[in-house]
Design a protein around this motif. Structure first.
Motif, short mmCIF file in Angstrom:
data_model
loop_
_atom_site.label_atom_id
_atom_site.label_comp_id
_atom_site.label_asym_id
_atom_site.label_seq_id
_atom_site.Cartn_x
_atom_site.Cartn_y
_atom_site.Cartn_z
N ASP A 1 0.86 -1.19 0.00
CA ASP A 1 0.00 0.00 0.00
C ASP A 1 0.89 1.23 0.00
O ASP A 1 2.11 1.14 0.18
CB ASP A 1 -0.92 0.00 1.22
N ALA A 2 0.30 2.38 -0.20
CA ALA A 2 1.01 3.66 -0.18
C ALA A 2 0.07 4.73 0.30
O ALA A 2 -1.16 4.63 0.14
CB ALA A 2 1.56 4.00 -1.56
N GLY A 3 0.63 5.77 0.91
CA GLY A 3 -0.21 6.85 1.41
C GLY A 3 0.56 7.84 2.26
O GLY A 3 1.76 8.07 2.06
N LEU A 4 -0.14 8.40 3.24
CA LEU A 4 0.39 9.46 4.10
C LEU A 4 0.85 8.86 5.43
O LEU A 4 0.07 8.20 6.11
CB LEU A 4 -0.69 10.52 4.34
N ALA A 5 2.11 9.11 5.79
CA ALA A 5 2.63 8.66 7.09
C ALA A 5 2.48 9.80 8.09
O ALA A 5 2.86 10.95 7.81
CB ALA A 5 4.09 8.26 6.98
N VAL A 6 1.93 9.49 9.26
CA VAL A 6 1.70 10.48 10.32
C VAL A 6 2.39 9.98 11.58
O VAL A 6 2.16 8.85 12.03
CB VAL A 6 0.19 10.68 10.57
#
Length: 389
Positions: A115-120
């Motif tokens: 998966d890929a996306g926003l790291a917080v």
């Protein structure tokens, strides 16, 4: 017109110019490298003191923050990776690495991007908001953490998840992410002061190795040996040859002329005995032992069979190799600046002096200067134990 000294020669001025130019270039290169690391250490120290985050930074994010939870950092170009089969990762540490290794933008073997996306990054957890869902790593349930020393991958193990997962990040954001993750984890377990103290210690140690500007050499300091190719080394080799060759000739057997052995055998034995008298021999004197007082026993010449033998030197080193520096595994003070001749007594790893840490022994028996780092002895079967003095 060429400059000359009092003897009318110009080579001394050329020698002084070359030497001063070489020494200044070496100093400028060392000073520039020292300043870069000093700036990075002080930047990390400032960040460690001001790393507080805010709840407002989470506004607009598709994640609900808990009571008292604040956002430290976000990165929109993170990828979620899974590892199907992996060993138990080392426990999370609070070690600061001011000189991160050079990373290549590659995915290690056995790591799969899912998966890929926003790291917080918050003060309680690391979250990836991907297209297929959300993945959380809570600090309180984190049991293992490993940063790949050659790839921009960080793997994490938690109690409530059987499979190991982690993040694959852009190489330019890896160093900042790893340091901020260390700060966030330290803040969660109330150990941020330990990270700050570690940075203060690194800054103080770095200050002691600041390069010193070399003194300017004058033409009067030039030696005649500078005229020879190789300089003093050539002179030293010539002197050694001049001393060794005569010694070898002197120790070798002199040549024997043909017939000399027959001439010696034809010499009458009586002539030799008549010309040379035997040396006088001193009379033998019998020495009697001193009288011993009555009621006393002579001191034993050997310890009794039941006595305990002295402890061998190997046990006093607690298994450490023999060395003249007193380095052992028995405990004491960590060795951050080992003696210059240590590699003459220990099996040092390649690039030993480029290590940043304390002296440790790897599992393959070699010694490394990477103690306290997550990748300690990574190329030598892993960390085994620490040397002390």
């Amino acid at each position: 017109m060429a400059m000359t000294d009092s003897t009318g020669s110009t080579w001394r001025y050329r020698w002084a110019h070359r030497q001063n130019d070489r020494r200044q270039r070496a100093f400028r290169a060392a000073d520039e490298a020292w300043r870069r690391r000093d700036d990075e250490l002080r930047r990390l120290r400032t960040l460690a003191g001001s790393f507080h985050g805010s709840a407002e930074a989470g506004a607009g994010l598709p994640v609900e923050l808990g009571p008292g939870e604040v956002v430290f950092w976000t990165l929109p170009a993170a990828q979620l990776v899974d590892v199907r089969h992996t060993a138990v990762l080392p426990a999370p540490e609070l070690t600061v690495d001011p000189e991160p290794p050079v990373l290549r933008p590659r995915r290690p073997e056995g790591v799969k991007v899912v998966d890929a996306g926003l790291a917080v990054l918050t003060n309680r957890r690391l979250v990836l908001l991907g297209g297929r869902g959300r993945r959380d790593w809570t600090y309180g349930r984190m049991t293992g953490l490993s940063h790949d020393p050659g790839a921009p991958v960080t793997l994490i193990q938690v109690l409530d998840r059987r499979r190991t997962s982690g993040l694959l990040l852009p190489t330019g954001a890896v160093a900042d992410f790893r340091f901020k993750l260390t700060l966030a984890f330290a803040d969660a377990i109330e150990q941020r002061a330990a990270v700050v103290a570690q940075l203060d210690e690194l800054i103080a140690e770095h200050e002691t190795v600041r390069p010193v500007r070399p003194a300017v050499l004058t033409p009067a300091q030039a030696r005649v040996s500078a005229l020879l190719p190789g300089g003093r080394r050539t002179v030293a080799v010539g002197v050694a040859i001049a001393l060794i060759v005569p010694a070898m000739l002197f120790e070798s057997d002199p040549p024997v002329r043909p017939g000399s052995d027959r001439a010696a055998a034809a010499t009458p034995e009586s002539t030799a005995t008549a010309t040379a008298a035997p040396p006088p021999v001193a009379p033998a004197v019998q020495v009697e032992p001193a009288p011993r007082p009555k009621g006393t026993r002579p001191a034993p010449t050997s310890p009794p069979s039941g006595s305990t033998p002295s402890q061998p030197a190997a046990e006093r080193r607690c298994g450490a190799p023999a060395n003249p520096y007193g380095y052992d595994f028995c405990g004491g003070t960590r060795i951050r600046k080992p003696a210059r001749g240590i590699c003459d007594w220990f099996d040092c790893v390649p690039g030993f002096w480029s290590g940043r840490g304390w002296l440790v022994q790897c599992r393959d028996g070699t010694v490394s200067l990477t103690g306290g780092r997550r990748d300690s002895c990574a190329d030598n079967q892993g960390f085994r134990r620490t040397f002390w003095t």
